[in-house]
Write a protein that holds these residues in place. Structure first.
Motif, PDB file in Angstrom:
ATOM      1  N   ARG A  16       1.031  -1.170   0.038  1.00 42.24           N
ATOM      2  CA  ARG A  16       0.088  -0.218   0.000  1.00 42.24           C
ATOM      3  C   ARG A  16       0.910   1.202   0.084  1.00 42.24           C
ATOM      4  NH1 ARG A  16      -5.319   0.916   1.126  1.00 42.24           N
ATOM      5  NH2 ARG A  16      -5.451  -1.330   1.821  1.00 42.24           N
ATOM      6  N   LEU A  17       0.481   2.109  -0.781  1.00 40.26           N
ATOM      7  CA  LEU A  17       1.346   3.287  -1.197  1.00 40.26           C
ATOM      8  C   LEU A  17       0.318   4.337  -0.894  1.00 40.26           C
ATOM      9  CD1 LEU A  17       3.583   2.644  -4.280  1.00 40.26           C
ATOM     10  CD2 LEU A  17       3.877   2.212  -2.000  1.00 40.26           C
ATOM     11  N   VAL A  18       0.991   5.326  -0.196  1.00 34.84           N
ATOM     12  CA  VAL A  18       0.088   6.636   0.370  1.00 34.84           C
ATOM     13  C   VAL A  18       0.509   7.740  -0.308  1.00 34.84           C
ATOM     14  CG1 VAL A  18      -0.743   8.110   2.262  1.00 34.84           C
ATOM     15  CG2 VAL A  18      -0.499   5.548   2.657  1.00 34.84           C
ATOM     16  N   VAL A  19       0.140   8.474  -1.274  1.00 30.90           N
ATOM     17  CA  VAL A  19       0.650   9.465  -1.862  1.00 30.90           C
ATOM     18  C   VAL A  19      -0.513  10.769  -1.535  1.00 30.90           C
ATOM     19  CG1 VAL A  19       0.615  10.323  -4.271  1.00 30.90           C
ATOM     20  CG2 VAL A  19       0.932   7.844  -3.898  1.00 30.90           C
ATOM     21  N   THR A  20       0.342  11.645  -0.899  1.00 33.87           N
ATOM     22  CA  THR A  20      -0.216  13.140  -0.708  1.00 33.87           C
ATOM     23  C   THR A  20       0.173  13.912  -1.412  1.00 33.87           C
ATOM     24  OG1 THR A  20       0.215  12.282   1.634  1.00 33.87           O
ATOM     25  CG2 THR A  20      -0.284  14.700   1.233  1.00 33.87           C
ATOM     26  N   VAL A  21      -0.950  14.818  -2.208  1.00 30.09           N
ATOM     27  CA  VAL A  21      -1.178  15.507  -2.872  1.00 30.09           C
ATOM     28  C   VAL A  21      -1.284  17.020  -2.239  1.00 30.09           C
ATOM     29  CG1 VAL A  21      -2.057  16.445  -5.168  1.00 30.09           C
ATOM     30  CG2 VAL A  21      -1.690  13.897  -4.872  1.00 30.09           C
ATOM     31  N   ILE A  22      -0.438  17.963  -2.478  1.00 33.22           N
ATOM     32  CA  ILE A  22      -0.573  19.109  -2.053  1.00 33.22           C
ATOM     33  C   ILE A  22      -0.586  20.363  -2.844  1.00 33.22           C
ATOM     34  CG2 ILE A  22       0.329  18.627   0.266  1.00 33.22           C
ATOM     35  CD1 ILE A  22       2.966  19.815  -0.468  1.00 33.22           C
ATOM     36  N   PRO A  23      -1.183  21.348  -2.793  1.00 36.72           N
ATOM     37  CA  PRO A  23      -1.388  22.556  -3.738  1.00 36.72           C
ATOM     38  C   PRO A  23       0.217  23.017  -3.989  1.00 36.72           C
ATOM     39  CG  PRO A  23      -3.154  22.671  -2.470  1.00 36.72           C
ATOM     40  CD  PRO A  23      -2.333  21.730  -1.532  1.00 36.72           C
ATOM     41  N   ALA A  24       0.626  23.658  -5.139  1.00 37.79           N
ATOM     42  CA  ALA A  24       1.619  24.166  -5.499  1.00 37.79           C
ATOM     43  C   ALA A  24       1.571  25.561  -4.593  1.00 37.79           C
ATOM     44  CB  ALA A  24       1.840  24.705  -6.804  1.00 37.79           C
ATOM     45  N   PRO A  25       2.994  25.839  -3.892  1.00 42.23           N
ATOM     46  CA  PRO A  25       3.249  26.984  -3.228  1.00 42.23           C
ATOM     47  C   PRO A  25       2.613  28.424  -3.780  1.00 42.23           C
ATOM     48  CG  PRO A  25       5.042  25.813  -3.140  1.00 42.23           C
ATOM     49  CD  PRO A  25       4.227  25.111  -4.148  1.00 42.23           C
ATOM     50  N   GLY A  26       2.668  28.735  -5.229  1.00 40.80           N
ATOM     51  CA  GLY A  26       2.350  29.818  -5.615  1.00 40.80           C
ATOM     52  C   GLY A  26       0.868  29.524  -6.375  1.00 40.80           C
ATOM     53  N   GLY A  27       0.322  28.564  -6.223  1.00 40.55           N
ATOM     54  CA  GLY A  27      -0.890  27.978  -7.027  1.00 40.55           C
ATOM     55  C   GLY A  27      -0.380  27.458  -8.294  1.00 40.55           C
ATOM     56  N   ASP A  28      -1.516  27.159  -9.260  1.00 41.32           N
ATOM     57  CA  ASP A  28      -1.295  26.649 -10.619  1.00 41.32           C
ATOM     58  C   ASP A  28      -0.834  27.812 -11.419  1.00 41.32           C
ATOM     59  OD1 ASP A  28      -1.968  24.197  -9.858  1.00 41.32           O
ATOM     60  OD2 ASP A  28      -3.972  24.490 -10.202  1.00 41.32           O
ATOM     61  N   PRO A  29       0.372  27.556 -12.265  1.00 38.51           N
ATOM     62  CA  PRO A  29       0.777  28.596 -13.351  1.00 38.51           C
ATOM     63  C   PRO A  29      -0.475  29.055 -14.119  1.00 38.51           C
ATOM     64  CG  PRO A  29       1.752  26.587 -13.769  1.00 38.51           C
ATOM     65  CD  PRO A  29       1.092  26.371 -12.523  1.00 38.51           C
ATOM     66  N   PRO A  30      -0.782  30.070 -14.486  1.00 38.66           N
ATOM     67  CA  PRO A  30      -1.853  30.551 -15.378  1.00 38.66           C
ATOM     68  C   PRO A  30      -1.566  30.350 -16.860  1.00 38.66           C
ATOM     69  CG  PRO A  30      -0.810  32.547 -14.567  1.00 38.66           C
ATOM     70  CD  PRO A  30      -0.221  31.402 -13.679  1.00 38.66           C
ATOM     71  N   TYR A  31      -0.250  30.205 -17.025  1.00 35.61           N
ATOM     72  CA  TYR A  31       0.388  30.166 -18.512  1.00 35.61           C
ATOM     73  C   TYR A  31       0.905  29.017 -18.885  1.00 35.61           C
ATOM     74  CZ  TYR A  31      -0.281  35.316 -18.609  1.00 35.61           C
ATOM     75  OH  TYR A  31      -0.637  36.631 -18.486  1.00 35.61           O
ATOM     76  N   GLN A  32       0.469  28.083 -19.634  1.00 34.77           N
ATOM     77  CA  GLN A  32       0.750  26.773 -19.934  1.00 34.77           C
ATOM     78  C   GLN A  32       1.035  26.331 -21.262  1.00 34.77           C
ATOM     79  OE1 GLN A  32      -2.146  24.145 -17.982  1.00 34.77           O
ATOM     80  NE2 GLN A  32      -1.934  25.189 -15.959  1.00 34.77           N
ATOM     81  N   GLY A  33       2.033  25.964 -21.705  1.00 36.15           N
ATOM     82  CA  GLY A  33       2.411  25.344 -23.164  1.00 36.15           C
ATOM     83  C   GLY A  33       2.672  23.832 -22.841  1.00 36.15           C
ATOM     84  N   GLU A  34       1.926  23.330 -23.999  1.00 38.63           N
ATOM     85  CA  GLU A  34       2.042  22.120 -24.162  1.00 38.63           C
ATOM     86  C   GLU A  34       3.317  21.462 -25.403  1.00 38.63           C
ATOM     87  OE1 GLU A  34      -0.469  18.250 -23.146  1.00 38.63           O
ATOM     88  OE2 GLU A  34      -1.093  19.154 -24.833  1.00 38.63           O
ATOM     89  N   PHE A  35       4.249  20.939 -25.181  1.00 39.26           N
ATOM     90  CA  PHE A  35       5.190  20.496 -26.279  1.00 39.26           C
ATOM     91  C   PHE A  35       4.742  19.129 -26.659  1.00 39.26           C
ATOM     92  CE2 PHE A  35       6.741  24.274 -24.043  1.00 39.26           C
ATOM     93  CZ  PHE A  35       7.051  25.256 -25.129  1.00 39.26           C
ATOM     94  N   LEU A  36       5.042  18.880 -27.892  1.00 36.31           N
ATOM     95  CA  LEU A  36       5.067  17.304 -28.446  1.00 36.31           C
ATOM     96  C   LEU A  36       6.532  17.094 -28.723  1.00 36.31           C
ATOM     97  CD1 LEU A  36       3.938  14.669 -29.107  1.00 36.31           C
ATOM     98  CD2 LEU A  36       3.365  15.411 -31.301  1.00 36.31           C
ATOM     99  N   VAL A  37       7.190  16.102 -28.014  1.00 41.31           N
ATOM    100  CA  VAL A  37       8.554  15.732 -28.235  1.00 41.31           C
ATOM    101  C   VAL A  37       8.496  14.549 -28.788  1.00 41.31           C
ATOM    102  CG1 VAL A  37      10.842  15.367 -27.246  1.00 41.31           C
ATOM    103  CG2 VAL A  37       9.099  16.701 -25.893  1.00 41.31           C
ATOM    104  N   GLY A  38       8.989  14.591 -30.053  1.00 44.60           N
ATOM    105  CA  GLY A  38       9.003  13.300 -30.943  1.00 44.60           C
ATOM    106  C   GLY A  38      10.151  12.310 -30.975  1.00 44.60           C
TER     107      GLY A  38
END
Length: 215
Positions: A16-38
């Protein structure tokens, strides 16, 4: 809970693995870019060293230094084809990078309508900066996606009490339902099928007895 079993002896072991998810300190970044690495598989970008190298390359085209990796997804999970078993063929990886700073002119030009039109013609999109990803990462610029994500206001949830009734307050059961007359519904349910059956019997008897030859 992770469950593993031996293929020959069928012995099982679980952990059994216990995974704790906490929010980022500064919140989610508003500007996000998604790249496709081929030229990479998803396992090759999971180590911290590979992610740090990708962030350094992203900082060159983003012109910002506060970048962080948000998500890494295999291109096969996005509908990509399984590559041929040829050396050097990779499945491709989508890497989403976020920042609190706006996009650079280089990234904005890569997703401009002129660049999308060039991509539809099978050409490379416009780029006003040097590609700092080469030679380690082969970015498919026609699949670049830029998003601006702003936090949505959260609605307050219900306030739960202590679960104890106040003094002097008792449980009030619901009132009894007034008696209903079920006879009309019973007669309709019973008589309608009987009338239909009687009519069918009369019709069948007429066809079999009164429609014979010579009658």
């Amino acid at each position: 809970q992770v469950l593993a079993y031996h293929r020959h002896t069928y012995n099982t072991v679980s952990q059994r693995l216990v995974v704790t998810v906490i929010p980022a300190p500064g919140g989610d970044p508003p500007y996000q870019g998604e790249f496709l690495v081929g030229n990479r598989d998803v396992e090759e970008l999971l180590p911290a060293v590979a992610r740090e190298m990708f962030l350094q390359a992203s900082a060159g085209v983003w012109e910002r230094g506060d970048l962080q990796v948000i998500n890494i997804t295999s291109a096969l999970d996005r509908g990509g084809r399984v590559p041929l078993p040829i050396e050097g063929r990779k499945e491709g990886v989508y890497v989403k990078v976020g920042s609190h700073s706006p996009f650079s002119p280089c990234l904005e030009s890569a997703v401009s309508p002129q660049s999308r039109f060039r991509c539809s013609l099978g050409q490379q999109p416009l780029a006003s900066c040097y590609d700092t990803f080469t030679p380690h990462f082969s970015i498919r610029w026609c699949n670049l996606t830029l998003l601006q994500v702003w936090p949505s206001p959260t609605t307050p949830g219900p306030v739960w009490g202590s679960g104890v009734l106040e003094e002097g307050g008792g449980f009030q059961p619901p009132t009894e339902v007034a008696p209903q007359d079920l006879l009309p519904g019973f007669l309709v349910t019973l008589l309608v099928p009987l009338v239909v059956a009687a009519l069918l019997c009369l019709l069948l008897g007429h066809l079999m007895c009164c429609r014979r030859e010579g009658v």
